[in-house]
Scaffold this motif. Structure first.
Motif, mmCIF file in Angstrom:
data_model
loop_
_atom_site.group_PDB
_atom_site.id
_atom_site.type_symbol
_atom_site.label_atom_id
_atom_site.label_comp_id
_atom_site.label_asym_id
_atom_site.label_seq_id
_atom_site.Cartn_x
_atom_site.Cartn_y
_atom_site.Cartn_z
ATOM 1 N N MET A 17 0.837 -1.188 0.000
ATOM 2 C CA MET A 17 0.000 0.000 0.000
ATOM 3 C C MET A 17 0.881 1.250 0.000
ATOM 4 S SD MET A 17 -2.988 0.892 2.675
ATOM 5 C CE MET A 17 -3.329 2.564 3.048
ATOM 6 N N ILE A 18 0.559 2.216 -0.845
ATOM 7 C CA ILE A 18 1.302 3.462 -0.923
ATOM 8 C C ILE A 18 0.793 4.398 0.170
ATOM 9 C CG2 ILE A 18 1.780 5.491 -2.344
ATOM 10 C CD1 ILE A 18 1.291 3.675 -4.785
ATOM 11 N N PRO A 19 1.699 4.934 1.010
ATOM 12 C CA PRO A 19 1.243 5.863 2.043
ATOM 13 C C PRO A 19 0.840 7.202 1.419
ATOM 14 C CG PRO A 19 3.627 5.685 2.083
ATOM 15 C CD PRO A 19 3.129 4.697 1.064
ATOM 16 N N TYR A 20 -0.204 7.798 1.953
ATOM 17 C CA TYR A 20 -0.664 9.093 1.483
ATOM 18 C C TYR A 20 -0.124 10.178 2.399
ATOM 19 C CZ TYR A 20 -3.963 6.643 -1.492
ATOM 20 O OH TYR A 20 -4.526 5.849 -2.461
ATOM 21 N N LEU A 21 0.502 11.194 1.823
ATOM 22 C CA LEU A 21 0.977 12.317 2.615
ATOM 23 C C LEU A 21 -0.190 13.271 2.835
ATOM 24 C CD1 LEU A 21 4.383 12.955 0.848
ATOM 25 C CD2 LEU A 21 3.968 11.735 2.985
ATOM 26 N N PRO A 22 -0.359 13.742 4.045
ATOM 27 C CA PRO A 22 -1.492 14.633 4.315
ATOM 28 C C PRO A 22 -1.305 15.998 3.658
ATOM 29 C CG PRO A 22 -0.110 14.449 6.256
ATOM 30 C CD PRO A 22 0.440 13.485 5.244
ATOM 31 N N HIS A 23 -2.428 16.605 3.280
ATOM 32 C CA HIS A 23 -2.396 17.948 2.711
ATOM 33 C C HIS A 23 -2.622 19.015 3.762
ATOM 34 C CE1 HIS A 23 -3.399 15.703 -1.138
ATOM 35 N NE2 HIS A 23 -2.193 16.200 -1.282
ATOM 36 N N ILE A 24 -3.446 18.691 4.782
ATOM 37 C CA ILE A 24 -3.700 19.654 5.853
ATOM 38 C C ILE A 24 -3.807 18.937 7.196
ATOM 39 C CG2 ILE A 24 -4.951 21.241 4.329
ATOM 40 C CD1 ILE A 24 -7.557 20.355 5.803
ATOM 41 N N ALA A 25 -3.639 19.720 8.259
ATOM 42 C CA ALA A 25 -4.014 19.300 9.614
ATOM 43 C C ALA A 25 -5.256 20.107 9.960
ATOM 44 C CB ALA A 25 -2.895 19.584 10.602
ATOM 45 N N ALA A 26 -6.135 19.524 10.761
ATOM 46 C CA ALA A 26 -7.396 20.207 11.057
ATOM 47 C C ALA A 26 -7.986 19.743 12.382
ATOM 48 C CB ALA A 26 -8.404 19.943 9.941
ATOM 49 N N LYS A 27 -8.811 20.612 12.941
ATOM 50 C CA LYS A 27 -9.678 20.225 14.055
ATOM 51 C C LYS A 27 -10.971 19.756 13.397
ATOM 52 C CE LYS A 27 -12.164 21.899 18.071
ATOM 53 N NZ LYS A 27 -12.530 23.111 18.831
ATOM 54 N N ILE A 28 -11.265 18.478 13.557
ATOM 55 C CA ILE A 28 -12.391 17.860 12.867
ATOM 56 C C ILE A 28 -13.510 17.611 13.876
ATOM 57 C CG2 ILE A 28 -13.123 15.822 11.577
ATOM 58 C CD1 ILE A 28 -10.037 15.682 10.717
ATOM 59 N N THR A 29 -14.699 18.105 13.553
ATOM 60 C CA THR A 29 -15.862 17.967 14.424
ATOM 61 C C THR A 29 -16.957 17.219 13.688
ATOM 62 O OG1 THR A 29 -15.340 20.068 15.512
ATOM 63 C CG2 THR A 29 -17.588 19.220 15.780
ATOM 64 N N LEU A 30 -17.446 16.159 14.292
ATOM 65 C CA LEU A 30 -18.588 15.425 13.734
ATOM 66 C C LEU A 30 -19.856 15.895 14.437
ATOM 67 C CD1 LEU A 30 -17.459 11.706 13.452
ATOM 68 C CD2 LEU A 30 -17.586 13.434 11.672
ATOM 69 N N LEU A 31 -20.901 16.079 13.660
ATOM 70 C CA LEU A 31 -22.183 16.502 14.215
ATOM 71 C C LEU A 31 -23.025 15.292 14.595
ATOM 72 C CD1 LEU A 31 -23.062 19.227 11.562
ATOM 73 C CD2 LEU A 31 -22.057 19.575 13.834
ATOM 74 N N LYS A 32 -23.790 15.431 15.675
ATOM 75 C CA LYS A 32 -24.767 14.409 16.019
ATOM 76 C C LYS A 32 -25.942 14.530 15.063
ATOM 77 C CE LYS A 32 -23.944 14.092 20.973
ATOM 78 N NZ LYS A 32 -24.524 14.228 22.308
ATOM 79 N N SER A 33 -26.597 13.429 14.804
ATOM 80 C CA SER A 33 -27.770 13.436 13.937
ATOM 81 C C SER A 33 -28.806 14.407 14.487
ATOM 82 C CB SER A 33 -28.365 12.038 13.846
ATOM 83 O OG SER A 33 -29.535 12.075 13.066
ATOM 84 N N ASP A 34 -29.364 15.215 13.592
ATOM 85 C CA ASP A 34 -30.385 16.178 14.010
ATOM 86 C C ASP A 34 -31.796 15.681 13.720
ATOM 87 O OD1 ASP A 34 -30.642 16.460 11.260
ATOM 88 O OD2 ASP A 34 -30.015 18.560 11.205
ATOM 89 N N GLY A 35 -31.914 14.451 13.225
ATOM 90 C CA GLY A 35 -33.219 13.895 12.907
ATOM 91 C C GLY A 35 -33.797 14.409 11.599
ATOM 92 N N LYS A 36 -33.065 15.302 10.918
ATOM 93 C CA LYS A 36 -33.523 15.885 9.651
ATOM 94 C C LYS A 36 -32.595 15.515 8.502
ATOM 95 C CE LYS A 36 -35.456 19.792 12.118
ATOM 96 N NZ LYS A 36 -35.334 21.199 12.412
ATOM 97 N N GLY A 37 -31.744 14.532 8.727
ATOM 98 C CA GLY A 37 -30.861 14.079 7.658
ATOM 99 C C GLY A 37 -29.444 14.576 7.751
ATOM 100 N N ASN A 38 -29.125 15.461 8.677
ATOM 101 C CA ASN A 38 -27.754 15.930 8.842
ATOM 102 C C ASN A 38 -27.133 15.285 10.072
ATOM 103 O OD1 ASN A 38 -27.569 17.742 6.599
ATOM 104 N ND2 ASN A 38 -28.900 19.123 7.717
ATOM 105 N N GLY A 39 -25.806 15.291 10.129
ATOM 106 C CA GLY A 39 -25.108 14.668 11.242
ATOM 107 C C GLY A 39 -24.969 13.176 11.040
#
Length: 110
Positions: A1-23
């Motif tokens: 497997m070829i390793p992928y070099l990252p393009h950015i570092a980030a603070k990643i936030t996942l949303l909880k489901s809102d019951g309307k299709g998001n998250g």
């Protein structure tokens, strides 16, 4: 497997489901490949790698890196502090705040 070099570092936030299709209802781990809105009209896939290889629960934030697909198609679109929408199809499932840019082609210069 070829390793992928990252393009950015980030603070990643996942949303909880809102019951309307998001998250999300389920956690993710390193290797997750959602879409990222890098321009107003351009979504691209990115591979997430979370520091410590943790499981990220909906509602949580984690630091990590993102490796994008074909960044040469959206040059000069990122800056430190930019917030990218993370999507699964048309569903918004989170946000990534850029904390560092490793690929110079992506750095906005004006």
């Amino acid at each position: 497997m070829i390793p992928y070099l990252p393009h950015i570092a980030a603070k990643i936030t996942l949303l909880k489901s809102d019951g309307k299709g998001n998250g999300r209802n389920r956690p993710v781990q390193s290797g997750y490949r959602p879409a990222h809105l890098v321009k107003d009209d351009y979504l691209t896939t990115g591979i997430h790698k979370y520091y410590g290889d943790v499981m990220v629960q909906p509602g949580d934030s984690v630091m990590g890196t993102i490796t994008f697909i074909t960044p040469e198609y959206y040059p000069r679109t990122l800056w430190i502090g930019r917030v990218l929408t993370i999507q699964e199809g048309s569903r918004v499932v989170g946000y990534a705040e850029v904390t560092q840019i490793y690929n110079d082609i992506l750095v906005k210069t004006d």
